[in-house]
Design a protein around this motif. Structure first.
Motif, PDB file in Angstrom:
ATOM      1  N   SER A  83       0.826  -1.206   0.000  1.00 55.94           N
ATOM      2  CA  SER A  83       0.000   0.000   0.000  1.00 55.94           C
ATOM      3  C   SER A  83       0.860   1.255   0.000  1.00 55.94           C
ATOM      4  O   SER A  83       0.553   2.246  -0.679  1.00 55.94           O
ATOM      5  CB  SER A  83      -0.920  -0.009   1.226  1.00 55.94           C
ATOM      6  N   ALA A  84       1.983   1.206   0.714  1.00 56.05           N
ATOM      7  CA  ALA A  84       2.856   2.382   0.802  1.00 56.05           C
ATOM      8  C   ALA A  84       3.661   2.599  -0.472  1.00 56.05           C
ATOM      9  O   ALA A  84       3.753   3.719  -0.983  1.00 56.05           O
ATOM     10  CB  ALA A  84       3.795   2.232   2.001  1.00 56.05           C
ATOM     11  N   ILE A  85       4.242   1.544  -1.010  1.00 59.22           N
ATOM     12  CA  ILE A  85       5.161   1.722  -2.136  1.00 59.22           C
ATOM     13  C   ILE A  85       4.430   2.071  -3.427  1.00 59.22           C
ATOM     14  O   ILE A  85       5.010   2.669  -4.342  1.00 59.22           O
ATOM     15  CB  ILE A  85       6.044   0.467  -2.330  1.00 59.22           C
ATOM     16  N   THR A  86       3.154   1.732  -3.524  1.00 62.55           N
ATOM     17  CA  THR A  86       2.396   2.023  -4.745  1.00 62.55           C
ATOM     18  C   THR A  86       1.752   3.405  -4.723  1.00 62.55           C
ATOM     19  O   THR A  86       1.057   3.777  -5.683  1.00 62.55           O
ATOM     20  CB  THR A  86       1.316   0.954  -4.977  1.00 62.55           C
ATOM     21  N   GLN A  87       1.996   4.188  -3.679  1.00 68.21           N
ATOM     22  CA  GLN A  87       1.428   5.534  -3.624  1.00 68.21           C
ATOM     23  C   GLN A  87       2.062   6.466  -4.650  1.00 68.21           C
ATOM     24  O   GLN A  87       1.386   7.304  -5.231  1.00 68.21           O
ATOM     25  CB  GLN A  87       1.600   6.115  -2.216  1.00 68.21           C
ATOM     26  N   ARG A  88       3.386   6.314  -4.858  1.00 68.78           N
ATOM     27  CA  ARG A  88       4.104   7.145  -5.825  1.00 68.78           C
ATOM     28  C   ARG A  88       5.249   6.348  -6.418  1.00 68.78           C
ATOM     29  O   ARG A  88       5.924   5.593  -5.711  1.00 68.78           O
ATOM     30  CB  ARG A  88       4.677   8.416  -5.170  1.00 68.78           C
ATOM     31  N   TYR A  89       5.495   6.570  -7.718  1.00 65.26           N
ATOM     32  CA  TYR A  89       6.559   5.817  -8.383  1.00 65.26           C
ATOM     33  C   TYR A  89       7.931   6.119  -7.775  1.00 65.26           C
ATOM     34  O   TYR A  89       8.814   5.264  -7.773  1.00 65.26           O
ATOM     35  CB  TYR A  89       6.569   6.140  -9.886  1.00 65.26           C
ATOM     36  N   GLU A  90       8.110   7.320  -7.248  1.00 65.21           N
ATOM     37  CA  GLU A  90       9.416   7.713  -6.722  1.00 65.21           C
ATOM     38  C   GLU A  90       9.816   6.930  -5.467  1.00 65.21           C
ATOM     39  O   GLU A  90      10.985   6.927  -5.068  1.00 65.21           O
ATOM     40  CB  GLU A  90       9.429   9.211  -6.390  1.00 65.21           C
ATOM     41  N   ILE A  91       8.853   6.274  -4.838  1.00 70.14           N
ATOM     42  CA  ILE A  91       9.166   5.461  -3.662  1.00 70.14           C
ATOM     43  C   ILE A  91       9.765   4.149  -4.155  1.00 70.14           C
ATOM     44  O   ILE A  91       9.074   3.306  -4.722  1.00 70.14           O
ATOM     45  CB  ILE A  91       7.916   5.206  -2.804  1.00 70.14           C
ATOM     46  N   GLY A  92      11.044   3.989  -3.954  1.00 66.67           N
ATOM     47  CA  GLY A  92      11.743   2.791  -4.423  1.00 66.67           C
ATOM     48  C   GLY A  92      11.986   1.771  -3.345  1.00 66.67           C
ATOM     49  O   GLY A  92      12.360   0.623  -3.638  1.00 66.67           O
ATOM     50  N   LEU A 152      15.902  -1.473  -8.231  1.00 69.21           N
ATOM     51  CA  LEU A 152      16.957  -2.480  -8.124  1.00 69.21           C
ATOM     52  C   LEU A 152      17.717  -2.627  -9.440  1.00 69.21           C
ATOM     53  O   LEU A 152      18.947  -2.740  -9.442  1.00 69.21           O
ATOM     54  CB  LEU A 152      16.357  -3.823  -7.707  1.00 69.21           C
ATOM     55  N   GLU A 153      16.993  -2.610 -10.545  1.00 71.69           N
ATOM     56  CA  GLU A 153      17.667  -2.758 -11.834  1.00 71.69           C
ATOM     57  C   GLU A 153      18.483  -1.519 -12.178  1.00 71.69           C
ATOM     58  O   GLU A 153      19.593  -1.615 -12.724  1.00 71.69           O
ATOM     59  CB  GLU A 153      16.641  -3.075 -12.915  1.00 71.69           C
ATOM     60  N   GLU A 154      17.963  -0.349 -11.838  1.00 73.20           N
ATOM     61  CA  GLU A 154      18.700   0.886 -12.110  1.00 73.20           C
ATOM     62  C   GLU A 154      19.996   0.952 -11.310  1.00 73.20           C
ATOM     63  O   GLU A 154      21.016   1.458 -11.789  1.00 73.20           O
ATOM     64  CB  GLU A 154      17.822   2.091 -11.780  1.00 73.20           C
ATOM     65  N   LEU A 173      22.157   3.868  -0.078  1.00 74.53           N
ATOM     66  CA  LEU A 173      22.858   5.103  -0.457  1.00 74.53           C
ATOM     67  C   LEU A 173      22.826   5.311  -1.965  1.00 74.53           C
ATOM     68  O   LEU A 173      22.552   6.417  -2.450  1.00 74.53           O
ATOM     69  CB  LEU A 173      24.297   5.066   0.041  1.00 74.53           C
ATOM     70  N   ARG A 174      23.091   4.262  -2.721  1.00 70.88           N
ATOM     71  CA  ARG A 174      23.076   4.406  -4.181  1.00 70.88           C
ATOM     72  C   ARG A 174      21.677   4.759  -4.684  1.00 70.88           C
ATOM     73  O   ARG A 174      21.531   5.551  -5.614  1.00 70.88           O
ATOM     74  CB  ARG A 174      23.583   3.119  -4.844  1.00 70.88           C
ATOM     75  N   ALA A 175      20.658   4.161  -4.066  1.00 68.32           N
ATOM     76  CA  ALA A 175      19.284   4.483  -4.459  1.00 68.32           C
ATOM     77  C   ALA A 175      18.941   5.933  -4.146  1.00 68.32           C
ATOM     78  O   ALA A 175      18.341   6.632  -4.965  1.00 68.32           O
ATOM     79  CB  ALA A 175      18.308   3.534  -3.752  1.00 68.32           C
ATOM     80  N   ARG A 176      19.328   6.408  -2.962  1.00 67.45           N
ATOM     81  CA  ARG A 176      19.042   7.798  -2.598  1.00 67.45           C
ATOM     82  C   ARG A 176      19.786   8.766  -3.520  1.00 67.45           C
ATOM     83  O   ARG A 176      19.234   9.786  -3.937  1.00 67.45           O
ATOM     84  CB  ARG A 176      19.405   8.057  -1.137  1.00 67.45           C
ATOM     85  N   TRP A 177      21.035   8.464  -3.836  1.00 66.37           N
ATOM     86  CA  TRP A 177      21.784   9.314  -4.776  1.00 66.37           C
ATOM     87  C   TRP A 177      21.114   9.327  -6.149  1.00 66.37           C
ATOM     88  O   TRP A 177      21.227  10.309  -6.894  1.00 66.37           O
ATOM     89  CB  TRP A 177      23.228   8.831  -4.903  1.00 66.37           C
ATOM     90  N   GLY A 178      20.411   8.251  -6.487  1.00 61.48           N
ATOM     91  CA  GLY A 178      19.688   8.179  -7.765  1.00 61.48           C
ATOM     92  C   GLY A 178      18.329   8.849  -7.729  1.00 61.48           C
ATOM     93  O   GLY A 178      17.618   8.826  -8.735  1.00 61.48           O
ATOM     94  N   GLY A 179      17.940   9.417  -6.578  1.00 63.32           N
ATOM     95  CA  GLY A 179      16.682  10.143  -6.481  1.00 63.32           C
ATOM     96  C   GLY A 179      15.509   9.333  -5.968  1.00 63.32           C
ATOM     97  O   GLY A 179      14.379   9.848  -5.911  1.00 63.32           O
ATOM     98  N   TRP A 180      15.731   8.076  -5.569  1.00 59.99           N
ATOM     99  CA  TRP A 180      14.644   7.254  -5.053  1.00 59.99           C
ATOM    100  C   TRP A 180      14.369   7.577  -3.589  1.00 59.99           C
ATOM    101  O   TRP A 180      15.281   7.908  -2.839  1.00 59.99           O
ATOM    102  CB  TRP A 180      14.983   5.774  -5.197  1.00 59.99           C
TER     103      TRP A 180
END
Length: 201
Positions: A83-92, A152-154, A173-180
């Motif tokens: 329910s949480a992760i599908t609220q917005r695509y930016e939530i990785g 994960l793939e990005e 850290l890598r995900a946050r640096w990528g904007g997720w």
């Protein structure tokens, strides 16, 4: 591992698959889990990050949940994360509310970085009631998390050179640096017997 699989049998979210990556440990009691448990048996321990990557490659699911074999999930765990992760695509990524056994308090409500650069569990050993608000956190503990496959793939998934511990920090850290983004989901509750499988260092 049996208690972990039994907790997945009671999940309120109906549409998921279970892939157990067995790093050369005890036999997997597949009968304890939901129907259709898939087992990837490694002849030796390839490490946590490599095992999660194996499970991810064996699935086509849009979202990948991680759950340690020494953790048990409450029935609404997966439903709350989805329910949480599908609220917005930016939530990785989504972080669970991870409890220590019995009345020992909180294990983690997401992860933080210390001044010395090491990762630490947010709220460790504090009262769980102190962390009852859904909010953005740095990144999740890999012991009980939900990840978006596109993220994960990005980021190329877990870095397998981290054999055990800190692989979730590196990925976060890598995900946050990528904007997720990462959300803490207080309704996604797990009890974790911390280091029960690996042993304390």
């Amino acid at each position: 591992m049996r208690a972990c699989l039994e907790s997945l049998r009671t999940q309120t979210y109906p549409d998921f698959e279970v892939i157990v990556v067995n790093n050369g440990q005890q036999p997997v009691p597949t009968e304890a889990g939901p129907p259709g448990v898939q087992v990837i048996a490694n002849p030796h321990n390839v490490g946590f990050g490599a095992a999660i990557n194996q499970g991810m490659r064996a699935s086509q699911a849009e979202f990948v949940a991680t759950l340690n074999d020494d953790a048990t999930a409450q029935p609404q765990w997966l439903e709350a994360l989805m329910s949480a992760i599908t609220q917005r695509y930016e939530i990785g990524m989504c972080a669970s509310k991870v409890l220590l056994p019995g009345s020992e308090g909180l294990d983690s409500a997401g992860m933080v970085l210390g001044a010395d650069g090491s990762s630490r569990q947010r709220g460790h050993r504090e009262p769980p009631a102190n962390y009852s608000r859904a909010e953005e956190v740095f990144f999740p503990s890999g012991s009980a998390a939900l990840y978006r496959r596109d993220m994960l793939e990005e980021t190329s998934g877990f870095d397998e050179s981290f054999f055990l511990y800190c692989e979730d920090t590196d990925l976060g850290l890598r995900a946050r640096w990528g904007g997720w983004e990462c959300r803490f989901v207080p309704e996604a509750v797990v009890e974790h017997r911390y280091s029960a499988s690996a042993g304390r260092s």
